[in-house]
Motif scaffolding. Structure first.
Motif, short mmCIF file in Angstrom:
data_model
loop_
_atom_site.label_atom_id
_atom_site.label_comp_id
_atom_site.label_asym_id
_atom_site.label_seq_id
_atom_site.Cartn_x
_atom_site.Cartn_y
_atom_site.Cartn_z
N ARG A 243 25.13 29.77 39.53
CA ARG A 243 25.67 31.04 40.02
C ARG A 243 26.80 31.55 39.13
O ARG A 243 26.86 32.74 38.80
N LEU A 244 27.71 30.67 38.73
CA LEU A 244 28.82 31.08 37.86
C LEU A 244 28.30 31.58 36.51
O LEU A 244 28.78 32.59 35.99
N ALA A 245 27.34 30.87 35.94
CA ALA A 245 26.79 31.28 34.66
C ALA A 245 26.10 32.64 34.76
O ALA A 245 26.23 33.48 33.85
N ALA A 246 25.38 32.89 35.86
CA ALA A 246 24.70 34.17 36.04
C ALA A 246 25.72 35.31 36.18
O ALA A 246 25.52 36.41 35.63
N LEU B 2 33.98 31.29 42.99
CA LEU B 2 32.86 32.01 43.60
C LEU B 2 33.32 32.90 44.75
O LEU B 2 32.85 34.04 44.89
N HIS B 3 34.23 32.41 45.58
CA HIS B 3 34.75 33.25 46.65
C HIS B 3 35.52 34.44 46.09
O HIS B 3 35.43 35.56 46.63
N MET B 4 36.29 34.23 45.05
CA MET B 4 37.02 35.34 44.43
C MET B 4 36.08 36.37 43.84
O MET B 4 36.37 37.58 43.85
N SER B 5 34.93 35.93 43.32
CA SER B 5 33.97 36.86 42.72
C SER B 5 33.37 37.81 43.75
O SER B 5 32.87 38.88 43.39
N GLU B 6 33.42 37.42 45.01
CA GLU B 6 32.94 38.31 46.06
C GLU B 6 33.89 39.48 46.27
O GLU B 6 33.47 40.55 46.74
N LYS B 7 35.17 39.29 45.93
CA LYS B 7 36.17 40.34 46.16
C LYS B 7 36.57 41.07 44.88
O LYS B 7 36.90 42.25 44.93
N GLU B 8 36.57 40.36 43.76
CA GLU B 8 37.03 40.94 42.50
C GLU B 8 35.84 41.25 41.60
O GLU B 8 34.92 40.45 41.47
N THR B 9 35.90 42.43 41.00
CA THR B 9 34.81 42.85 40.11
C THR B 9 35.20 42.78 38.64
O THR B 9 34.33 42.71 37.78
#
Length: 465
Positions: free
Chosen positions: A351-354, A393-400
């Motif tokens: 998921r992080l790599a994608a 991963l949780h931060m990626s849900e909020k930060e673009t």
């Protein structure tokens, strides 16, 4: 500290000392002001004693001569180290004089350093004016990343050892249905930091899909979402003995303990490790007394052999059924002999790599930096890659915005997010929200990590030491 009429030039000295001490905290901070205060007080008393008339009592002189020693011994350990030398030199010089009215000899100036120290001094001055973002980038380059040569040597040695193990098992246990072994872990995914010191060897068990059924952790009596079981099916049509792995049944379920014990006897206790050591030109031996199946390799390179550094390979028996990857990790599952652990490592790294590939982000870079910080800081070593991956991963849900320009901001934000999770004592897994990744931590662990991260909010540079 004011004695009227008995000392010469006292008003001027007191005024200078009071001015220095009143402004020292603004310039030097609390610790620096304390050091300056104690040193200044000691020197001031020496000057005052030198100006006393000779009619004072000798015992009073002797008492005052050692007042500075009390200051040094009563100061904290950090202050003691910095002040002791200066004060002791002043006292020794003063007490050797026959008459206290003689001026106190000043310490001889230190000899000038050679020009070789000039680049180091300039480097230290440059560090003082660097911003936190620049320091973080420098930390990533010098303390986090591994050299390509180091990674290549470690991967090649691990591959050679896995090839030897697979050839040995196929020759000694040809009836054991195993798939092709493969290396896995952070070393292969470019997520290992500080030094290349561990890898995983996946040993896939080939199970008949018609005879074995995985049971999700939520559906077992344990109720732990990652503690799964593998049940034997269709015993009325295919009785025990039809599958090779029936010999490892325990109460109708495939026992992770029995599988690990068989592999331990077949690999750890049966292989000729001295012969393998001579073949690979590095010392290889099993780690005894550990719940894991682990190999220790010493001497990957000449430098690592001289420094005593070790490389570890963890052998993981693995079952893959219905898109579920289960591993035998007794150090996690504990005394439950029939429980298999559902690892989410592959899902997290994929998921992080994608995400990084989609926006050319720095999630992976931020994760590696956090891992290095936690590894180098004793108070944070219990935070592993899974905890930190889930924070990102949780931060990626909020930060673009995960561009290079906000690398330092995202790093500090991850620290703040960790503090929030520690305050509640709960960090939900990104892929299984009912899994608390902090479940194994004690209150003392949480307090220790929380205190360190709280300090890093105001002084983030302490994490880069």
């Amino acid at each position: 500290m004011y004695y009227s009429g008995k000392r010469r030039g006292e008003d001027g000295i007191a005024a200078v000392i009071d001015f220095l001490l009143s402004n020292a905290r603004l310039v030097l901070g609390v610790g620096g002001a304390a050091m300056l205060g104690i040193a200044t007080l000691a020197v001031k008393r020496l000057i005052e004693r030198a100006g006393r008339p000779p009619d004072e009592k000798p015992d009073k002189k002797m008492t005052d001569s050692w007042e500075e020693l009390g200051l040094v011994s009563a100061s904290p350990k950090l202050l003691h180290k910095g002040i002791e030398g200066v004060v002791m030199k002043q006292i020794a010089a003063a007490t050797k004089k026959a008459e206290l009215s003689q001026p106190i000899p000043l310490p001889s100036p230190e000899p000038l350093r050679c020009d070789i120290d000039q680049p180091q001094r300039r480097k230290r001055l440059d560090l003082c004016v660097m911003t936190f973002a620049e320091r973080l980038q420098q930390y990533f380059r010098t303390r986090v990343c591994l050299s390509a040569e180091e990674v290549s040597v470690a991967q090649q040695r691990a591959l050679d050892i896995s090839t030897e193990i697979q050839a040995f098992l196929h020759s000694k246990h040809p009836d054991m249905p195993l798939g092709d072994m493969m290396l896995a872990g952070s070393l292969l995914d470019d997520l290992q930091v500080v030094k290349a010191d561990h890898a995983c060897l996946i040993v896939p068990l080939q199970l008949e899909s018609s005879l074995w059924m995985p049971i999700a952790g939520e559906d077992t009596f344990l109720g732990h979402p990652q503690f799964c079981m593998v049940r034997r099916e269709n015993l009325e049509y295919f009785p025990r003995g039809r599958s090779y792995w029936d010999r490892h049944l325990l109460g109708g379920y495939l026992s992770s303990r029995l599988v690990s014990e068989q592999l331990g006897k077949a690999v750890m206790e049966s292989m000729n490790w001295p012969s393998l050591t001579g073949t690979l030109e590095c010392e290889v031996r099993p780690v005894l007394g550990s719940p894991e199946l682990k190999l220790e390799i010493q001497g990957l390179t000449q430098s690592s052999c001289d420094s005593g550094e070790r490389f570890y390979i963890t052998v993981l028996p693995t079952v893959r059924l219905n898109e579920m990857m289960l591993t035998a990790q007794r150090e996690i599952t504990g005394s439950f002999d029939y429980v298999w652990y559902q690892s989410l490592y592959t899902s997290e790294t994929t998921r992080l790599a994608a995400l990084d590939k989609a926006d050319s982000g720095v999630r992976k870079k931020c994760l590696k930096t956090l891992k290095a910080v936690c590894r180098n800081c004793p108070a944070l070593r219990k935070l592993n890659g899974s905890h930190l991956s889930n924070v990102i991963l949780h931060m990626s849900e909020k930060e673009t915005d995960w561009s290079e320009s906000v690398f330092a901001d995202r790093f500090l934000q991850a620290i703040a997010e960790l503090i929030g999770y520690l305050e509640t004592g709960i960090m939900p897994s990104f892929f299984k929200h009912n899994v608390n990744l902090f479940q194994g931590f004690t209150e003392d662990d949480i307090d220790e990590m929380g205190f360190m991260l709280y300090c890093a909010i105001t002084e983030p540079e302490i994490l880069l030491i």
